[in-house]
Enzyme design. Sequence first.
Site, mmCIF file in Angstrom:
data_model
loop_
_atom_site.group_PDB
_atom_site.id
_atom_site.type_symbol
_atom_site.label_atom_id
_atom_site.label_comp_id
_atom_site.label_asym_id
_atom_site.label_seq_id
_atom_site.Cartn_x
_atom_site.Cartn_y
_atom_site.Cartn_z
ATOM 1 N N GLU A 111 40.703 59.007 43.284
ATOM 2 C CA GLU A 111 41.048 59.407 44.653
ATOM 3 C C GLU A 111 42.480 59.046 45.017
ATOM 4 O O GLU A 111 43.155 59.794 45.728
ATOM 5 C CB GLU A 111 40.070 58.786 45.660
ATOM 6 N N HIS B 276 27.516 56.341 50.912
ATOM 7 C CA HIS B 276 27.685 57.790 50.839
ATOM 8 C C HIS B 276 27.358 58.473 52.161
ATOM 9 O O HIS B 276 27.032 59.639 52.178
ATOM 10 C CB HIS B 276 26.777 58.385 49.751
#
Lengths: 767, 79
Positions: free
Chosen positions: A479, A546
């Site tokens: 990321e 998540h």
Amino acid sequence: MMVIRAFESGVASLKSKGSYGDLTYAYKGPAHLSIGQEAAAVGAAMALTPDDHIFGSHRSHGEFLAKGLAAIQRLGDNALTSIMEAHGDGALLRTVETHLPDETEHGLAESFLLLGLLAEMFMREIGFNGGMGGSMHAFFTPFGAYPNNAIVGASAGIATGAALWMKSDCRESIAVSMVGDGATGCGPVWEALNFAGMAQFERLWDNAGFLPVLFFFTNNFYAMGGQTSGETMSWDRLARVGAGLRDDAYHAETVDGTNPLAVADAVQRKRQVLLDGKGPAILDVECYRFSGHSTTDVNAYRTKDEIAAWGAVDPILTYRDSLVAEGILDTAAADAIQSEVEARMNAVFMAAADPEIAPPPRLGNDGAGIGRKMFAGSETPSDGHAPEPMSDPANVARIRQNARKSRGGRDANGELLSPLKAITLRDGLFEAILHAALTDPRVVIYGEECREWGGAFGVYRGLADLFPHDRVFNAPISEAAIVATAIGAAMEGGRPVVELMYADFIGRAGDELFNQLAKWQAMSNGLLSVPVVVRCSVGSKYGAQHSQDWSGLAAHVPGLKIIYPATPRDAKGLMASALASDDPVIVFESQRLYDRVELFQDEVPEGNYKIPFGAPDIKRAGNDVTVLTIGPTLYPALEAADSLAGHDVSLEIIDARSLVPFDYGPILDSVAKTGRLLLVSEACERGSFAMTLATNVTRFAFDALEAPPRVLGCPNWIVPGAGLEQGYFPQPFDIEDAILTDLMGVTGHDRKGSRRWDDLALARSGL
Amino acid sequence: MARVELRMPELGNEITEAMIDAFLKGAGDKVLEGEEIVTITTPKVTMDLEAPATGTVLEVLVEEDDIIAVGTVLAVIET
């Protein structure tokens, strides 16, 4: 090298003694000096053209000056004149002409370079970045000197992104990451190293070849006070980090960084390797900083003997001696150069410190001038044509299926249509992105599993049939590199659209989003824009790592535009605005909304259209209570409105749509009518954006309020997994409870939800 | 000789239905186990479903553009 040494010695003198030459001045900014490292900077610059771009560190005065002087040497008079006249409407050039006159254009340009840097360090208007950057950040793109970065190692990813765009744009130039040996301890640097040499560049891209990025490690053996080789690193020789990369080990080699010619030779060779598509390359440039890390460094971590031993190979003395020994220079000429440099430096320092000559930025009495620098606020349409797609869009299954779908969310009888029969929020995002990719050659789309998979949630399904790898590609699970490369590519003219899959992964790209993406527009004083779109889905059912709504976290950081659409029509229109914007935009997308069809407007228009940022939208008119929703909470609010309508309570539901910017007008108008406000969001309540909204509405609509605004967010807990979410995310009955009890004071209301908490008691225990 | 049904499979918790894009085999066609018979689309993906056995397609029970729920019988194969 002498110019760099004189410049930094001047800064050191100001910091330690408050004076330099004829100048007495209290310099309050940082001074991370590279005294002793000049040969590394100069050698690199000698081998680079103005079109090659360097991205440096917090210790980059020397690299900046060397790159600038090398560019000045290579550029003709006309080019130099137009560069200097174009910068800041010529203000810096006029100051140089008046106060540091020189007979030659090149002489003027050298003073322009020195004054632009020093004035930037002194936070003056004529500084290269208008005083918004300062010592650790100063840069000037026309000379190929791109942002220097105060975050160790951050330039590695950004330079890699610059190289990505140079490759896509088929330029004959390279990007150079100039960071220190200490940066090899930073995760994002490793991510950048891997990204630059991804196998797909050779195997899958039409324009085969690895990214033209040189990882130039200025290895001075110390990361602040920790000794890299022998103490804080696992490598004994920095160049060995290449061994874990491609078979060619990124052509890594160690170079004598005290010899400018050795460095120039190495950079010249690596540059050719990169232009041939055979890179990336690593150089381990060994040199020594005589100065401390900063002026507060007392050198407790190294001995006087060590410093003296390196002093014997001081690059300036040894190079001067070798020139004299070879008969190229005599000592009198060398002394004359030294005197000339010192005289010029004295004049530059006097000019930069003089507020009459170099005044501070005109920010207004209220300082609001910095606010005006935060965003470009503009759109710059492409002046190029996107290449033809690989196949006819009409033949792509996704597009064919969408063409058969209803543009509205209900059938002729008003029944809700299946997401397989009507355009969904997912389709709205797809259509806006497809339009941009088809019409704007600057758009490049990447992230994990973006290509054949079509993105983890299918937003991109179909794009792989239309676009080659240089337009849509799969990124590694990196990321930090995904966002950093997007920033670098955007600085070079690209328009990256990157995906972080889950908003929870923002943490993995924290520096890149919050210190880099958000700040370079302002830190560059508008010299650069960073038009990057970052897509983050907000999950559910997958538990604590998540499912977090971190929109408020992003909204807290100045410099990012934040949108959170909740309907297909808004998603398409806001995404189109994000793609057109010259500013960075973070798009939050709730996974629970991807299948939502359009319920509020007759249809989602087929053509491209934009919905402006910052415009909250009334989704349902009402009179008794205003409910401001962020993201997916729109839908439970609608259910609550249906239920409360049975009790003669009418809700006015306003969907925020954007968090930054935000127009309070529609909210204040609504509250003027209802006198009551509930704010609903899926973010944890503490420190949330809904709290900010509530505070401002209280302030600006105080007289109209019948009750204090109530924020209904999520508890300050981890997000639970599937099956337990009803007690966490606001439900329709929670909204009803809050309205009837807290806002309307209905006595005897039988609460349906579980939220009967004493918020003040919870706060005392950290909840 | 046995009759084997091709059903719309479970594709994870999120997916409850799909749309028939195209039948690649029709009634009377011979198919091999693993051969692609029908293309379906869910909100997230387009995918081909494979013949569960080798034999002849006896009948096709749905039409293109039909929306089918998980578990629906799409076709029957006679082995």
